[in-house]
Design an enzyme around this catalytic site. Structure first.
Site, PDB file in Angstrom:
ATOM      1  N   LYS A 113       0.864  -1.185   0.000  1.00  0.00           N
ATOM      2  CA  LYS A 113       0.000   0.000   0.000  1.00  0.00           C
ATOM      3  C   LYS A 113       0.896   1.229   0.000  1.00  0.00           C
ATOM      4  O   LYS A 113       2.043   1.165   0.446  1.00  0.00           O
ATOM      5  CB  LYS A 113      -0.876   0.001   1.261  1.00  0.00           C
ATOM      6  N   ASP A 117      -6.984   4.586  -4.414  1.00  0.00           N
ATOM      7  CA  ASP A 117      -7.638   4.458  -3.102  1.00  0.00           C
ATOM      8  C   ASP A 117      -8.222   5.848  -2.841  1.00  0.00           C
ATOM      9  O   ASP A 117      -8.444   6.607  -3.800  1.00  0.00           O
ATOM     10  CB  ASP A 117      -6.622   4.025  -2.020  1.00  0.00           C
TER      11      ASP A 117
HETATM   12  P1  NDP Z   1     -12.821   8.134  -2.494  1.00  0.00           P
HETATM   13  O1  NDP Z   1     -11.762   9.142  -2.287  1.00  0.00           O
HETATM   14  O2  NDP Z   1     -13.386   7.937  -3.852  1.00  0.00           O
HETATM   15  O3  NDP Z   1     -14.060   8.440  -1.516  1.00  0.00           O
HETATM   16  C1  NDP Z   1     -13.905   8.481  -0.137  1.00  0.00           C
HETATM   17  C2  NDP Z   1     -15.235   8.892   0.478  1.00  0.00           C
HETATM   18  O4  NDP Z   1     -15.125   8.799   1.887  1.00  0.00           O
HETATM   19  C3  NDP Z   1     -15.621  10.334   0.178  1.00  0.00           C
HETATM   20  O5  NDP Z   1     -17.004  10.454   0.166  1.00  0.00           O
HETATM   21  C4  NDP Z   1     -15.006  11.076   1.371  1.00  0.00           C
HETATM   22  O6  NDP Z   1     -15.610  12.315   1.643  1.00  0.00           O
HETATM   23  C5  NDP Z   1     -15.258  10.084   2.482  1.00  0.00           C
HETATM   24  N1  NDP Z   1     -14.232  10.262   3.524  1.00  0.00           N
HETATM   25  C6  NDP Z   1     -12.896  10.092   3.373  1.00  0.00           C
HETATM   26  N2  NDP Z   1     -12.253  10.378   4.526  1.00  0.00           N
HETATM   27  C7  NDP Z   1     -13.210  10.713   5.399  1.00  0.00           C
HETATM   28  C8  NDP Z   1     -13.205  11.097   6.745  1.00  0.00           C
HETATM   29  N3  NDP Z   1     -12.056  11.196   7.442  1.00  0.00           N
HETATM   30  N4  NDP Z   1     -14.395  11.372   7.330  1.00  0.00           N
HETATM   31  C9  NDP Z   1     -15.562  11.271   6.626  1.00  0.00           C
HETATM   32  N5  NDP Z   1     -15.639  10.915   5.337  1.00  0.00           N
HETATM   33  C10 NDP Z   1     -14.475  10.628   4.739  1.00  0.00           C
HETATM   34  O7  NDP Z   1     -12.239   6.762  -1.903  1.00  0.00           O
HETATM   35  P2  NDP Z   1     -12.727   5.273  -2.164  1.00  0.00           P
HETATM   36  O8  NDP Z   1     -14.198   5.247  -2.339  1.00  0.00           O
HETATM   37  O9  NDP Z   1     -11.849   4.699  -3.192  1.00  0.00           O
HETATM   38  O10 NDP Z   1     -12.319   4.573  -0.781  1.00  0.00           O
HETATM   39  C11 NDP Z   1     -13.217   4.507   0.327  1.00  0.00           C
HETATM   40  C12 NDP Z   1     -12.766   3.411   1.276  1.00  0.00           C
HETATM   41  O11 NDP Z   1     -12.765   2.144   0.579  1.00  0.00           O
HETATM   42  C13 NDP Z   1     -11.346   3.546   1.831  1.00  0.00           C
HETATM   43  O12 NDP Z   1     -11.312   2.987   3.125  1.00  0.00           O
HETATM   44  C14 NDP Z   1     -10.523   2.673   0.897  1.00  0.00           C
HETATM   45  O13 NDP Z   1      -9.324   2.244   1.496  1.00  0.00           O
HETATM   46  C15 NDP Z   1     -11.481   1.523   0.679  1.00  0.00           C
HETATM   47  N6  NDP Z   1     -11.253   0.723  -0.510  1.00  0.00           N
HETATM   48  C16 NDP Z   1     -11.210   1.280  -1.759  1.00  0.00           C
HETATM   49  C17 NDP Z   1     -11.011   0.484  -2.867  1.00  0.00           C
HETATM   50  C18 NDP Z   1     -11.077   1.040  -4.250  1.00  0.00           C
HETATM   51  O14 NDP Z   1     -11.039   0.229  -5.196  1.00  0.00           O
HETATM   52  N7  NDP Z   1     -11.187   2.351  -4.449  1.00  0.00           N
HETATM   53  C19 NDP Z   1     -10.759  -0.960  -2.733  1.00  0.00           C
HETATM   54  C20 NDP Z   1     -10.915  -1.471  -1.396  1.00  0.00           C
HETATM   55  C21 NDP Z   1     -11.120  -0.642  -0.334  1.00  0.00           C
HETATM   56  P3  NDP Z   1     -14.847  13.671   1.203  1.00  0.00           P
HETATM   57  O15 NDP Z   1     -14.923  13.683  -0.301  1.00  0.00           O
HETATM   58  O16 NDP Z   1     -15.631  14.740   1.870  1.00  0.00           O
HETATM   59  O17 NDP Z   1     -13.451  13.549   1.719  1.00  0.00           O
END
Ligand code: NDP
Length: 448
Positions: A129, A169
């Site tokens: 990662k 991510d």
């Molecule tokens: P994105 O950046 O596309 O979206 C993240 C989302 O989570 C946004 O809506 C963001 O809001 C919100 N968010 C992030 N940090 C915080 C926080 N501290 N408090 C509240 N809301 C938060 O990321 P992903 O959708 O790709 O990833 C989301 C999760 O899924 C992570 O844990 C990631 O590790 C996991 N994941 C992702 C994969 C992938 O293929 N993308 C695969 C497997 C797991 P805002 O825009 O306001 O920051």
């Protein structure tokens, strides 16, 4: 306390001392070690050759300076990370996260989880990662591009299609992968498709990769509900977040007949009793890169809340898809009180240990992220297969492979839990099934 308990506690206490100030890493390791005690009692050979200690120590940790110049000509210095945790099963594989909260401990927790997740997919990929504490919010296109180029200028020395294959991510989507790939290609004078996944469709990307994590979570939930005589059809679902994982989990859940009653971002949450208009949500988040309140201004029947918690909504299923530790013990109590029967993690480690304990004590079926969100990395591995054979598969074929992989992960997780006398405990099942495959490979390959 058994001898195994004592030994594992000793490993863990040493790890705490050697990795001070990394609470998320400690949390991820503690959960896995708790499950491994069960295996070590039954199969003591996994306690030989320093296997557990080696598993908890990354093979390599790279930390680097990422200088970049903003539009107003100020110089900024971010910190870059790549933790290459375990390559026993294949090249290191895992995403890059750009978020101001990123530090070594967070990247280590994510890399550690990735080892077991990647093993569970059944595909030949190791765990890693990376990321940076760069905050992309509010930055111009030019700033994002220059940052990605500077980041890759160093990362480039450490990756390769047979070595380490990063992906996206939080904060890293198709746009960032494009800039990172462009810089890699320029530095190496090689169109090495297999070095990154999540690429654009005209230059080596795979159909379904964008949707894969969200769709995969829902495929897993369908399997889990089927096991208990339920289905998503007619169910109410809460999905936290509104990023890549959340959007496609919402889309697939609704396609399968559920109503998604709420979603969120870091500015607040939205209540959608009549379901979510996915096209509008994609326009707001993917095209305009705006806040969830902007969805409410354009939608009918949706309400924005800046305060309180999305976990106060009434539903049958909860899918935390935002970030680590977003769902605590108190939230879990509220969910249980409101009748939630299934929780599946789309994000990595979104539920605190206290929340998981509440789920257990209320008989809520709980799927840990390393099993339920493995669809993203699995489809990345399918992208690598297409790159290696210079082929590109149809959407339907790739989606059916994803669906099959998620069903297999569910089956392996459930069967392993039952084999170790923890029927229905998908945390134990996922940790043990993921562990055994990596452990067997590590034992076969000697003390390295
Ligand atoms: P994105 O950046 O596309 O979206 C993240 C989302 O989570 C946004 O809506 C963001 O809001 C919100 N968010 C992030 N940090 C915080 C926080 N501290 N408090 C509240 N809301 C938060 O990321 P992903 O959708 O790709 O990833 C989301 C999760 O899924 C992570 O844990 C990631 O590790 C996991 N994941 C992702 C994969 C992938 O293929 N993308 C695969 C497997 C797991 P805002 O825009 O306001 O920051």
């Amino acid at each position: 306390m058994t001898k195994i308990d004592e030994q594992v506690n000793e490993y863990y206490n040493k790890l705490l001392k050697r990795n001070a100030g990394e609470p998320e890493f400690h949390q991820a390791v503690a959960e896995v070690l708790e499950s491994l005690k069960i295996v070590l009692e039954k199969d003591p050979h996994y306690n030989d050759y320093g296997l557990i200690q080696r598993l908890c120590e990354p093979e390599r940790q790279i930390i680097f300076r990422v200088p970049w110049v903003s539009d107003n000509n100020n110089v900024h210095v971010a910190r870059g990370f790549r933790v290459q945790f375990n390559s026993a099963l294949g090249p290191y594989k895992g995403g890059l996260r750009f978020h101001q909260s990123v530090n070594l401990g967070i990247i280590k927790f994510l890399g550690f989880e990735q080892i077991f997740k990647n093993s569970l997919t059944g595909l030949p990929i190791g765990g890693g990662k990376g990321g940076s504490d760069f905050n992309p919010k509010g930055r111009s296109e030019g700033e994002i591009m220059r940052f990605c180029q500077s980041f890759m200028t160093e990362l480039n020395r450490h990756i390769g299609e047979q070595v380490d294959v990063p992906a996206g991510d939080i904060g890293v989507g198709g746009r960032e992968i494009g800039y990172l790939f462009g810089q890699y290609r320029r530095l190496n004078n090689r169109h090495e498709s297999g070095v990154l996944t999540g690429k654009g469709l005209t230059w080596g990307g795979s159909l379904v990769r964008t949707e894969a994590t969200g769709y995969g979570v829902v495929y897993f939930v369908e399997e889990m509900m089927k096991e208990h005589g339920d289905s998503l059809s007619g169910a109410k679902v809460i999905v936290s977040g509104s990023g890549n994982v959340a959007i496609y989990a919402i889309q697939k859940a609704q396609e399968l007949g559920a109503t998604v009653v709420g979603f969120s971002d870091s500015s607040g949450w939205v209540e959608t009793p009549n379901g979510v208009d996915v096209q509008l949500l994609r326009e707001v988040k993917e095209v305009r890169r705006a806040r969830v309140a902007d969805y409410v201004s354009a939608a009918t029947g949706a309400t924005f809340h800046a305060d309180g918690s999305i976990w106060s909504l009434k539903a049958d299923v909860a899918l935390p898809c935002a970030t680590q530790n977003e769902l605590n013990g108190e939230h879990a109590q509220t969910l249980a009180g409101n009748g939630v029967r299934y929780v599946a993690e789309g994000a990595n480690m979104p539920s605190t240990p206290e929340a998981i304990e509440v789920f257990r004590s209320h008989g809520i079926h709980f799927a840990p992220g390393k099993a339920s969100n493995a669809g993203g990395v699995a489809t990345s591995a399918l992208e690598m297969q297409q790159n290696a054979s210079r082929d590109s598969w149809t959407f339907d074929y790739t989606d059916s492979r994803l669906n099959e992989i998620m069903s297999n992960i569910f089956r392996r997780t459930a069967d392993t839990a039952a084999e170790y006398d923890h029927d229905g405990d998908y945390v134990v099942g996922a940790n043990i099934a993921g562990f055994k495959k990596v452990a067997d490979a590590m034992l076969a390959q000697g003390i390295i």
